[in-house]
Design an enzyme around this catalytic site. Sequence first.
Site, mmCIF file in Angstrom:
data_model
loop_
_atom_site.group_PDB
_atom_site.id
_atom_site.type_symbol
_atom_site.label_atom_id
_atom_site.label_comp_id
_atom_site.label_asym_id
_atom_site.label_seq_id
_atom_site.Cartn_x
_atom_site.Cartn_y
_atom_site.Cartn_z
ATOM 1 N N TYR A 110 0.835 -1.204 0.000
ATOM 2 C CA TYR A 110 0.000 0.000 0.000
ATOM 3 C C TYR A 110 0.871 1.255 0.000
ATOM 4 O O TYR A 110 1.673 1.468 0.904
ATOM 5 C CB TYR A 110 -0.907 0.038 1.231
ATOM 6 C CG TYR A 110 -1.968 -1.029 1.288
ATOM 7 C CD1 TYR A 110 -2.294 -1.807 0.182
ATOM 8 C CD2 TYR A 110 -2.675 -1.271 2.465
ATOM 9 C CE1 TYR A 110 -3.267 -2.784 0.244
ATOM 10 C CE2 TYR A 110 -3.651 -2.246 2.537
ATOM 11 C CZ TYR A 110 -3.943 -3.003 1.430
ATOM 12 O OH TYR A 110 -4.917 -3.969 1.508
ATOM 13 N N ILE A 265 -18.265 -1.701 2.878
ATOM 14 C CA ILE A 265 -19.341 -0.853 2.352
ATOM 15 C C ILE A 265 -19.174 -0.711 0.837
ATOM 16 O O ILE A 265 -19.588 0.275 0.246
ATOM 17 C CB ILE A 265 -19.412 0.523 3.052
ATOM 18 C CG1 ILE A 265 -18.054 1.228 3.057
ATOM 19 C CG2 ILE A 265 -19.947 0.386 4.462
ATOM 20 C CD1 ILE A 265 -18.107 2.658 3.597
ATOM 21 N N GLN A 267 -16.638 -0.214 -1.175
ATOM 22 C CA GLN A 267 -15.845 0.941 -1.605
ATOM 23 C C GLN A 267 -16.686 2.223 -1.654
ATOM 24 O O GLN A 267 -16.543 3.049 -2.547
ATOM 25 C CB GLN A 267 -15.199 0.652 -2.961
ATOM 26 C CG GLN A 267 -14.240 -0.531 -2.896
ATOM 27 C CD GLN A 267 -13.558 -0.840 -4.200
ATOM 28 O OE1 GLN A 267 -13.841 -0.232 -5.220
ATOM 29 N NE2 GLN A 267 -12.653 -1.793 -4.174
ATOM 30 N N LYS A 273 -24.148 7.651 -1.088
ATOM 31 C CA LYS A 273 -23.801 8.946 -1.704
ATOM 32 C C LYS A 273 -23.714 8.874 -3.226
ATOM 33 O O LYS A 273 -23.649 9.910 -3.892
ATOM 34 C CB LYS A 273 -22.511 9.503 -1.124
ATOM 35 C CG LYS A 273 -21.253 8.720 -1.466
ATOM 36 C CD LYS A 273 -20.033 9.407 -0.832
ATOM 37 C CE LYS A 273 -18.743 8.670 -1.127
ATOM 38 N NZ LYS A 273 -17.574 9.339 -0.512
#
Length: 376
Positions: A110, A265, A267, A273
Amino acid sequence: MAAAMALQVVAGGGCCCQRPVLGAGRRRLAAARAVASDAAAAKVSEEEGKVRLGGSEVAVSKLGIGAWSWGDTTYWNDSEWDDRRLQEAKAAFDTSIDNGMTFFDTAEVYGTALMGAVNSESLLGGFIKERQEKEQIDVAVATKFAALPWRFGRGSVLSALKKSLDRLGLSSVELYQLHWPGLWGNEGYLDGLADAYEQGLVKAVGVSNYNEKRLRDAYARMKKRGVPLAANQVNYSLIYRTPELNGVKAACDELGITLIAYSPIAQGVLSGKYTPEKPPTGPRANTYTPEFLTKLQPLMNRIKEIGESYGKNPTQVSLNWLTCQGNVVPIPGAKNAGQAQEFAGALGWSLTGDEVEELRSLAREIKGIKMPIEES
């Protein structure tokens, strides 16, 4: 990635020593004490808001925080990393700690040259150090080994782990995982995990993106070494329930392996939203298309309705749905303090059984998202 949340896996390598034979009364007493001890340990963990990772001695918060986005410029952050994003990530860390979410998951890849601008492990290590200078905090860190094709044997695991520890500024981590199945050499990688555990460099070991067969094979190999396989970290959410369908969730429950859920969730899609008129941008747009989001609307509408009855938003309902499955620790990614604060609202309450099943039923109407890595 909450494996049998407090199930104790007796992983023994076999012993040539003969155990004394107990009488029936003493056997019953010993069994009762063992049950009482396990119950007490589970109760303590429950009261502390923590769960045990599989058969290990590591207890983590019921909700963790994923650090994939920290330092990343390939998938998140609009391909940019700057001081504002750094400060937001630091605020996400501090807010998580303040709200009892003390389990952080990162990986050596990452934010590296392969995936970003600043290594996520280095950022997390810096955040921990800075906070520790102000007060003593209890943090559980999980990181991962990348099964890159040019890495061979158990020694490659130990070498990579020591570099991760250097970046984190820690002498050990609570959980070390194989990030994905390698093209070859997986037995050696598992042996490397066991070596790291025996050397005290890690407190628990796990795998990630392992299908049922690979998981069972890994569990058996680790058991021969007397090392409990504590976790399997896989993609799992209300709209991606492949672990329920491919045997992974059932195997985790059976073997006492915690299922750590990444992308819990989806992504951000289950936050509500995004709409068909306003889909996500960047790489996510290829998966969560306007057509997909149109099919998602009936489920999202019901999630919102249920959430309103609890004073919760869709993100919090979706995370709570996962914790209701038992033996699951979700690790949503927090890019800022607001998101971390929002995630904390998924704790301390519970959907009813009927609500859990109603949402699962509605989610079945949505075509699943394919993740080939779990079928490899």
